[in-house]
Scaffold this active site. Structure first.
Site, short mmCIF file in Angstrom:
data_model
loop_
_atom_site.label_atom_id
_atom_site.label_comp_id
_atom_site.label_asym_id
_atom_site.label_seq_id
_atom_site.Cartn_x
_atom_site.Cartn_y
_atom_site.Cartn_z
CG ASP A 178 -0.42 0.17 2.52
OD1 ASP A 178 0.79 0.45 2.61
OD2 ASP A 178 -1.15 0.05 3.51
CB ILE A 179 0.08 4.64 -1.19
CG1 ILE A 179 -0.11 4.07 -2.60
CG2 ILE A 179 0.76 6.01 -1.25
CD1 ILE A 179 -1.05 4.88 -3.47
CD GLU A 221 -4.65 3.49 1.83
OE1 GLU A 221 -4.30 3.68 3.01
OE2 GLU A 221 -5.84 3.52 1.46
#
Length: 300
Positions: A178-179, A221
């Protein structure tokens, strides 16, 4: 990111009053392929008004809620045989196929128009009904924003690969990433910038994925990649390559540079894994270690 943190409301397109100027099409339409309100996915709006106005104000034909939508945001206008999307001086702009339009753009069949958090797909032609049903099916397996596979497809594909991997006694790995600090990106740069980062990151990763690998948006995300016939070492090596590519990439939205990094967890199928969830859970645990260890790193 919460996919549904903004509400989107669309009013039914009404019949034009007698004497309305301009020709009409009874087949050309807009289909909602991405929205913060899940109940609107797949909703179809026939372009019966010329022009058809879109915005936050109640006097529009299509009314969209959300801070990133202007009161009079844009309109769809038919000239001769063509439909155009025209920006009406909106604050945050109107996008066609991920490019901000300067004023107006002639639409082609299949074009994607983004107004605020909502993405419409323009469908035109004699076979528009068949196109619509094909688009509805596509929504069951694809993410409308990033144009990669969705969570449902990911699980179906992973279950198939688990069966195949065990039958042929071959490795099967998965990456979950994920970001980092994505909420901060939304808070500082805005949700439209956050959407841009998600799409651009998906494009970067997609360019590195092989045909037999499945890349999907797991949620918000978070993303996942299924890696058939790949060892844990091979999965970790790919994860490091992706981490580095994202870290070095220049994410620029409306002249605003955005720093983006990812954290990645890698896991290998074990004999004790019974379902796709078991494998994903261990990848998620490794992702937690990567984030807890400082982010912008890989854990396997």
């Amino acid at each position: 990111m919460n996919d549904f943190d903004e509400k989107t409301r669309v009013t039914q397109v009404v019949q034009p009053a007698p004497g309305t100027s301009g020709s009409r099409s009874t087949t050309d339409c807009l289909v909602v392929i991405y929205t913060k309100e899940p109940t609107l996915l797949g909703k179809r709006f026939v372009l019966e008004n010329n022009p058809t106005r879109v915005g936050r104000g109640a006097d529009n034909h299509v009314v969209l809620d959300g801070d990133s939508v202007s009161r009079r945001h844009a309109h769809f206008e038919q000239r001769a045989a063509a439909w155009l999307v025209v920006d009406d001086g909106s604050t945050n702009g109107t996008y066609c196929n991920d490019e901000q339009i300067s004023r107006e753009m002639v639409l082609k069949n299949g074009d994607r128009v983004k107004i605020g958090p909502t993405i419409f797909k323009f469908l035109s032609g004699a076979d528009v009904e068949a196109q619509y049903h094909e688009e509805i099916y596509r929504m069951t397996i694809m993410d409308g924003l990033t144009q990669i596979h969705n969570k449902r497809y990911l699980y179906e594909a992973l279950e198939r690969e688990i069966v195949r991997g065990r039958r042929h006694e071959r490795d099967l790995a998965i990456l979950l990433f994920d970001i980092d600090h994505f909420k901060r990106i939304n808070d500082v740069h805005g949700h439209l910038a956050g959407d841009f980062v998600l799409k651009d990151l998906a494009r970067i990763v997609q360019a590195r994925i092989r045909r037999d690998e499945v890349f999907a948006r797991y949620g918000g995300e978070e993303f996942a990649i299924i890696l058939p016939e790949t060892s844990l070492e091979g999965a970790a090596a790919l994860a490091e390559t992706l981490r580095q590519k994202v870290s070095e990439h220049s994410f620029v939205f409306q002249a605003d540079a955005i720093r983006v990094t990812i954290s990645v967890g890698a896991a290998l199928l074990h004999d004790s894994d019974r379902t796709a969830n078991d494998l994903i859970k261990r990848a998620d645990e490794r992702l937690y270690f990567a984030k807890n260890g400082g982010r912008n790193r890989v854990s396997s």
